[in-house]
Design an enzyme around this catalytic site. Structure first.
Site: not given
Ligand code: ATP
Ligand code: MG
Length: 673
Positions: A30-31, A216-217, A247, A605
């Site tokens: 996504k990033t 983002d996020e 998330q 992560r």
């Protein structure tokens, strides 16, 4: 590092004319879509860098994003591009539009400690209000601000006496902040929204400036942030937001994962792209992550797969207590590094709460393993740093009573509490700052001759310094000030040893270096460089306290919250215990789902190996208490895990049974609501 995007990612990059939501699980790129899209907009779609803004939540993430874009475009080609945190973007807007908001250019930012101090004052300096009570007020005010409710809205809506008291406090708080010419963390988002709602012309100007917005996020936006996005994007909605509802870990700050669904309502022409391939983690890690998060209810169905190798089993290391746990992790990292020839920076140690870092740090120091703690409060909460920052704040904004009180008698100037009380009362009655009160004729009669003389010397020093800062070499003036007040000698008087004093002095030097660097880094000419540098520093401090240092070859320690968006080859997730993860307060409040998302963030992560630890016993309030393994451990695929313990606390069968019991209880809980 540039890789070929897959079809879905490419589609997301190419969708420019309509608003776009990219919804996908962890590590699916996504990033990467955001960074590639920025490059695409500039290279192929005729956008200038200055017309694009990308926002995220932590400084670390913002910095990484900026780096990735620079790599794609080449360093010189990103000038004017905004890649920042929400709060930095807000600060920028307030800085440019402070007049319309009724603020002076030299406004300061209050951190949580400052606002707590203010609330204590407002509740009555002498009333020994309970800290938890004060913090409850603080949270309440923050929550109202994030819901975009003004004090007036709240006063109008309350129905009972308790709420009325809180509402009145909110009103008073708001007025005081204005009197101090200060804004708090929530204001950094709220004021731009209020500003845009009340001033269509200013809004238009900003809409014109920021032609394309990327977030983002996105799952972590609260009402206020969502409103800001909507206002900036206007009717046409030229934006790309990416997120993962699994998330969402900031509900305590008012984050509304429902904002993902709201987008569809607010922008009927919204395009949605789902990504499904994970490029980050080995298969086993991904499988474990998916299995854990499958226990949460889902608004959006997502599936995610990986064609990476399956990888080693996930290890659960069982330790006797927290010291043993820390020692084992440190030993393992050393041994693993030796065996595989890796770098220290390939390892991350993640935990639920900051206090868990202490034991870990001690073990790492003993083994001489270099490490860095992000999000640690240690540097900026040090007395000497708070002192010097308060001087800087007062030089920038003399109405900042908090800063005034912190340094008026530091180092000692024979200014006693009676003098300060009288001064405070005098200022309060006249609705002026304490600094301003010192210059009034009337105060002279109120104070002792000696007290008055001392305080006059102090405010004159500040006035003089402020004046020199405006006219001269800022850093030279600051060094001179610190020498003049004898801060170096004061540290020696205050410290238990020469070594301690030297250390504290070196912290002061470090702070000054940062201020200097911030001033050097200011992009535009500024008539108040110190104010700007200071605000940047204060803001960075609140979000992400240790990210000034360049990336080095160090083991990374951070909370699960701070680890979002990042990736590491080898991850140690420590303290996998009931009451730690899930956190005790969440168990009490029945908010296990958010804790599960935190676990999901932690697990995802990891790229190559994942090790989890739990200690059988842990100290709580000075007492050794037995702890139980986290329920999340039992939600993971047991076939893919190895439990490493000398004595199993339970037999295999018992453990599986327990895992099933936990799952059943959870399911029951989830289907209940
Ligand atoms: P998170 O949800 O944790 O924020 P994300 O969805 O933002 O994750 P990224 O950080 O963008 O994922 O990407 C994860 C990793 O996958 C990165 O190392 C990135 O370089 C890599 N990656 C992304 N897309 C591709 C691709 N198409 N091919 C190969 N690698 C990719
Ligand atoms: Mg990401």
């Amino acid at each position: 590092m540039a890789h070929q995007l897959n079809d879905r990612q490419q589609q997301a990059v190419n969708t420019i004319e309509s608003p776009l939501l990219v919804l996908a699980g962890a590590g699916s790129g996504k990033t990467s879509v955001i960074t590639t899209k920025i490059a695409h907009l500039i290279r192929n779609a005729g956008y200038k860098p200055s017309q694009i803004a990308a926002v995220t939540f932590t400084n670390k993430a913002a910095r990484e994003m900026k780096e990735r874009v620079s790599q794609l475009l080449g360093k010189g080609n990103t000038r004017g591009l905004t890649v920042s945190t929400f709060h930095n973007l807000g600060l920028n807007i307030i800085r440019k539009e402070h007049r319309a908001l009724g603020y002076k250019a030299n406004f300061t930012i209050f951190d949580d400690q400052d606002t707590l101090g203010l609330i204590r004052d407002l509740c009555g300096r002498n009333a020994d209000a309970d800290k938890t009570e004060l913090m409850a007020f603080q949270n309440k005010i923050s929550q109202w601000k994030n819901e975009l409710k003004s004090p007036q809205d709240i006063v109008n809506q309350v129905t009972n006496q308790d709420d009325l008291a809180a509402a009145k406090l909110y009103e008073l708080y708001d007025r005081s902040m204005r009197a101090y010419n200060a804004v708090d963390f929530d204001d950094l988002i709220r004021y731009p929204v209020v500003l845009f709602q009340d001033n269509p012309d200013i809004l238009q100007k900003w809409q014109h400036k920021i032609r394309y917005l990327l977030v983002d996020e996105y799952q972590d936006t609260n009402t206020c942030q969502y409103e800001l996005v909507k206002l900036l994007c206007g009717r046409f909605g030229l934006f790309t937001v990416v997120g993962d509802d699994d998330q969402s870990i900031y509900s305590w700050r008012g984050a509304q994962p429902e904002n993902l669904a709201l987008l569809q309502q607010d922008y009927p022409n919204l395009k949605v792209v789902k990504l499904e391939q994970n490029y980050r983690s080995y298969g086993r890690i991904l499988k474990a992550a998916n299995q854990v998060i499958a226990n949460n209810p889902h608004v959006f169905e997502k599936s995610i797969w990986s064609d990476k190798q399956y990888g080693d089993p996930i290890r659960v290391v069982v330790a006797d207590n927290e010291n043993h746990e820390a020692e084992r992790v440190a030993n393992e990292i050393l041994a693993h590094k030796l065996r595989h020839g890796t770098d220290y920076s390939d390892y991350a140690i993640l935990y639920r709460g900051n206090h868990q870092a202490r034991f870990m740090e001690r073990a790492l120091v003993t083994k001489q393993i270099p490490y860095t703690v992000s999000g640690s409060t240690s540097f900026f909460s040090r007395t000497e740093i708070k002192d010097i920052l308060a001087y800087l704040r007062l030089i920038v904004n003399q109405d900042d009573d908090n800063a005034f009180l912190r340094v008026v008698n530091t180092p000692r100037r024979e200014i006693g509490p009676t003098t300060l009380e009288k001064l405070g009362l005098y200022a309060q009655q006249r609705h002026i700052s304490m600094y301003e009160a010192c210059f009034e004729e009337g105060i002279k009669e109120e104070l002792h001759t000696k007290g008055y003389a001392a305080i006059t010397r102090f405010v004159e020093l500040i006035a003089r310094t402020e004046d020199s800062v405006k006219r001269g070499d800022v850093m030279a003036v600051l060094h001179e000030l610190i020498a003049y007040i004898g801060y170096h000698g004061y540290l020696y008087d205050q410290s238990s040893s020469t070594k301690a004093a030297e250390f504290r002095w070196s912290n002061v030097q470090q702070l000054l270096e940062w201020v200097d660097r911030e001033i050097q880094n200011l992009e535009e000419d500024d008539d108040n460089p110190l104010a700007r540098a200071l605000n940047k520093l204060l803001l960075r401090e609140m979000l992400d306290r240790n990210e000034e240092d360049e990336e080095q070859n160090e083991v990374q320690l951070m909370t699960l919250h701070a680890s979002k968006g990042l990736e590491f080859n080898h991850v140690y997730l420590i303290g996998m215990e009931e009451e730690l993860l899930p956190h005790r307060s969440s168990i009490e409040e029945d908010n296990i789902e958010e804790e599960r998302r935190l676990a999901y963030v932690g697990i995802t992560r990891a790229q190559k190996t994942l090790t989890m630890t739990y200690a059988r016993q842990r100290k709580q309030y000075g007492e050794l208490v037995d702890s139980e393994p986290s329920r999340f451990l039992f939600e993971m695929p047991q076939d893919d895990m190895i439990w490493e313990e000398q004595q199993l606390p339970q037999s295999e069968e018992e453990r599986q049974q327990k895992g099933r019991r936990n799952m059943d209880a959870l399911r029951a809980m989830l289907t209940d609501d």
